[in-house]
Write a protein that holds these residues in place. Sequence first.
Motif, PDB file in Angstrom:
ATOM      1  N   LYS A   1     119.603  44.231 -13.637  1.00  0.00           N
ATOM      2  CA  LYS A   1     119.673  44.441 -12.187  1.00  0.00           C
ATOM      3  C   LYS A   1     118.320  44.148 -11.542  1.00  0.00           C
ATOM      4  N   HIS A   2     118.345  43.908 -10.250  1.00  0.00           N
ATOM      5  CA  HIS A   2     117.113  43.696  -9.492  1.00  0.00           C
ATOM      6  C   HIS A   2     116.385  45.024  -9.333  1.00  0.00           C
ATOM      7  N   VAL A   3     115.087  45.000  -9.637  1.00  0.00           N
ATOM      8  CA  VAL A   3     114.256  46.193  -9.500  1.00  0.00           C
ATOM      9  C   VAL A   3     113.020  45.873  -8.670  1.00  0.00           C
ATOM     10  N   ILE A   4     112.424  46.930  -8.140  1.00  0.00           N
ATOM     11  CA  ILE A   4     111.150  46.829  -7.442  1.00  0.00           C
ATOM     12  C   ILE A   4     110.169  47.706  -8.198  1.00  0.00           C
ATOM     13  N   ILE A   5     108.987  47.161  -8.489  1.00  0.00           N
ATOM     14  CA  ILE A   5     107.963  47.867  -9.242  1.00  0.00           C
ATOM     15  C   ILE A   5     106.718  47.995  -8.379  1.00  0.00           C
ATOM     16  N   LYS A   6     106.244  49.206  -8.207  1.00  0.00           N
ATOM     17  CA  LYS A   6     104.992  49.456  -7.490  1.00  0.00           C
ATOM     18  C   LYS A   6     103.897  49.643  -8.527  1.00  0.00           C
ATOM     19  N   LEU A   7     102.800  48.890  -8.393  1.00  0.00           N
ATOM     20  CA  LEU A   7     101.699  48.935  -9.350  1.00  0.00           C
ATOM     21  C   LEU A   7     100.554  49.806  -8.843  1.00  0.00           C
ATOM     22  N   LYS A   8      99.684  50.212  -9.747  1.00  0.00           N
ATOM     23  CA  LYS A   8      98.540  51.043  -9.398  1.00  0.00           C
ATOM     24  C   LYS A   8      97.566  50.339  -8.461  1.00  0.00           C
ATOM     25  N   ASN A   9      97.529  49.005  -8.504  1.00  0.00           N
ATOM     26  CA  ASN A   9      96.620  48.259  -7.632  1.00  0.00           C
ATOM     27  C   ASN A   9      97.233  48.002  -6.251  1.00  0.00           C
ATOM     28  N   ASN A  10      98.297  48.727  -5.939  1.00  0.00           N
ATOM     29  CA  ASN A  10      98.980  48.692  -4.644  1.00  0.00           C
ATOM     30  C   ASN A  10      99.788  47.415  -4.418  1.00  0.00           C
ATOM     31  N   LYS A  11     100.073  46.663  -5.462  1.00  0.00           N
ATOM     32  CA  LYS A  11     100.929  45.485  -5.341  1.00  0.00           C
ATOM     33  C   LYS A  11     102.364  45.880  -5.639  1.00  0.00           C
ATOM     34  N   THR A  12     103.289  45.115  -5.084  1.00  0.00           N
ATOM     35  CA  THR A  12     104.708  45.363  -5.297  1.00  0.00           C
ATOM     36  C   THR A  12     105.335  44.123  -5.898  1.00  0.00           C
ATOM     37  N   LEU A  13     106.080  44.308  -6.984  1.00  0.00           N
ATOM     38  CA  LEU A  13     106.769  43.214  -7.659  1.00  0.00           C
ATOM     39  C   LEU A  13     108.266  43.428  -7.567  1.00  0.00           C
ATOM     40  N   ARG A  14     109.010  42.308  -7.595  1.00  0.00           N
ATOM     41  CA  ARG A  14     110.470  42.369  -7.576  1.00  0.00           C
ATOM     42  C   ARG A  14     110.991  41.353  -8.568  1.00  0.00           C
ATOM     43  N   GLY A  15     112.097  41.699  -9.239  1.00  0.00           N
ATOM     44  CA  GLY A  15     112.717  40.777 -10.176  1.00  0.00           C
ATOM     45  C   GLY A  15     113.868  41.436 -10.902  1.00  0.00           C
ATOM     46  N   VAL A  16     114.462  40.687 -11.829  1.00  0.00           N
ATOM     47  CA  VAL A  16     115.580  41.196 -12.634  1.00  0.00           C
ATOM     48  C   VAL A  16     114.999  41.756 -13.922  1.00  0.00           C
ATOM     49  N   LEU A  17     115.267  43.033 -14.208  1.00  0.00           N
ATOM     50  CA  LEU A  17     114.762  43.671 -15.421  1.00  0.00           C
ATOM     51  C   LEU A  17     115.498  43.104 -16.633  1.00  0.00           C
ATOM     52  N   VAL A  18     114.739  42.477 -17.535  1.00  0.00           N
ATOM     53  CA  VAL A  18     115.306  41.871 -18.734  1.00  0.00           C
ATOM     54  C   VAL A  18     115.231  42.838 -19.908  1.00  0.00           C
ATOM     55  N   ASN A  19     114.073  43.470 -20.073  1.00  0.00           N
ATOM     56  CA  ASN A  19     113.875  44.358 -21.213  1.00  0.00           C
ATOM     57  C   ASN A  19     112.690  45.271 -20.942  1.00  0.00           C
ATOM     58  N   TYR A  20     112.542  46.299 -21.792  1.00  0.00           N
ATOM     59  CA  TYR A  20     111.431  47.242 -21.713  1.00  0.00           C
ATOM     60  C   TYR A  20     111.190  47.796 -23.110  1.00  0.00           C
ATOM     61  N   ASP A  21     110.057  48.483 -23.285  1.00  0.00           N
ATOM     62  CA  ASP A  21     109.792  49.108 -24.578  1.00  0.00           C
ATOM     63  C   ASP A  21     109.397  50.568 -24.384  1.00  0.00           C
ATOM     64  N   ASP A  22     109.018  51.231 -25.478  1.00  0.00           N
ATOM     65  CA  ASP A  22     108.685  52.652 -25.427  1.00  0.00           C
ATOM     66  C   ASP A  22     107.443  52.960 -24.597  1.00  0.00           C
ATOM     67  N   CYS A  23     106.580  51.979 -24.396  1.00  0.00           N
ATOM     68  CA  CYS A  23     105.373  52.154 -23.573  1.00  0.00           C
ATOM     69  C   CYS A  23     105.650  51.842 -22.109  1.00  0.00           C
ATOM     70  N   MET A  24     106.904  51.577 -21.786  1.00  0.00           N
ATOM     71  CA  MET A  24     107.372  51.206 -20.451  1.00  0.00           C
ATOM     72  C   MET A  24     106.800  49.877 -19.970  1.00  0.00           C
ATOM     73  N   ASN A  25     106.392  49.013 -20.929  1.00  0.00           N
ATOM     74  CA  ASN A  25     106.110  47.626 -20.587  1.00  0.00           C
ATOM     75  C   ASN A  25     107.457  47.017 -20.222  1.00  0.00           C
ATOM     76  N   VAL A  26     107.499  46.203 -19.177  1.00  0.00           N
ATOM     77  CA  VAL A  26     108.775  45.623 -18.751  1.00  0.00           C
ATOM     78  C   VAL A  26     108.665  44.109 -18.625  1.00  0.00           C
TER      79      VAL A  26
END
Length: 81
Positions: free
Chosen positions: A17-42
């Motif tokens: 699904k399409h997700v929005i990710i807010k980063l610590k450097n105040n940037k915002t990313l959008r895209g389709v979540l393909v995968n993730y791991d236990d460290c929450m790398n996406v």
Amino acid sequence: MEQPQQPMRTLQKFVGKHVIIKLKNNKTLRGVLVNYDDCMNVILDDGEELDVKGENVVVKYGKLLVRGTQILYITSEEALG
């Protein structure tokens, strides 16, 4: 009041699904979540960076890996309505 959910279960629901990710450097990313791991790398497909208001695309990246240590939050575009 809604029960808190475990982050990994929530991420599993967002895969494909399409997700929005807010980063610590105040940037915002959008895209389709393909995968993730236990460290929450996406991994995102069709990843793009949005402007400060989160409305317009600033840069299109394509496939994107985001380190979990840099993420403030992840939300589904469906949740934003």
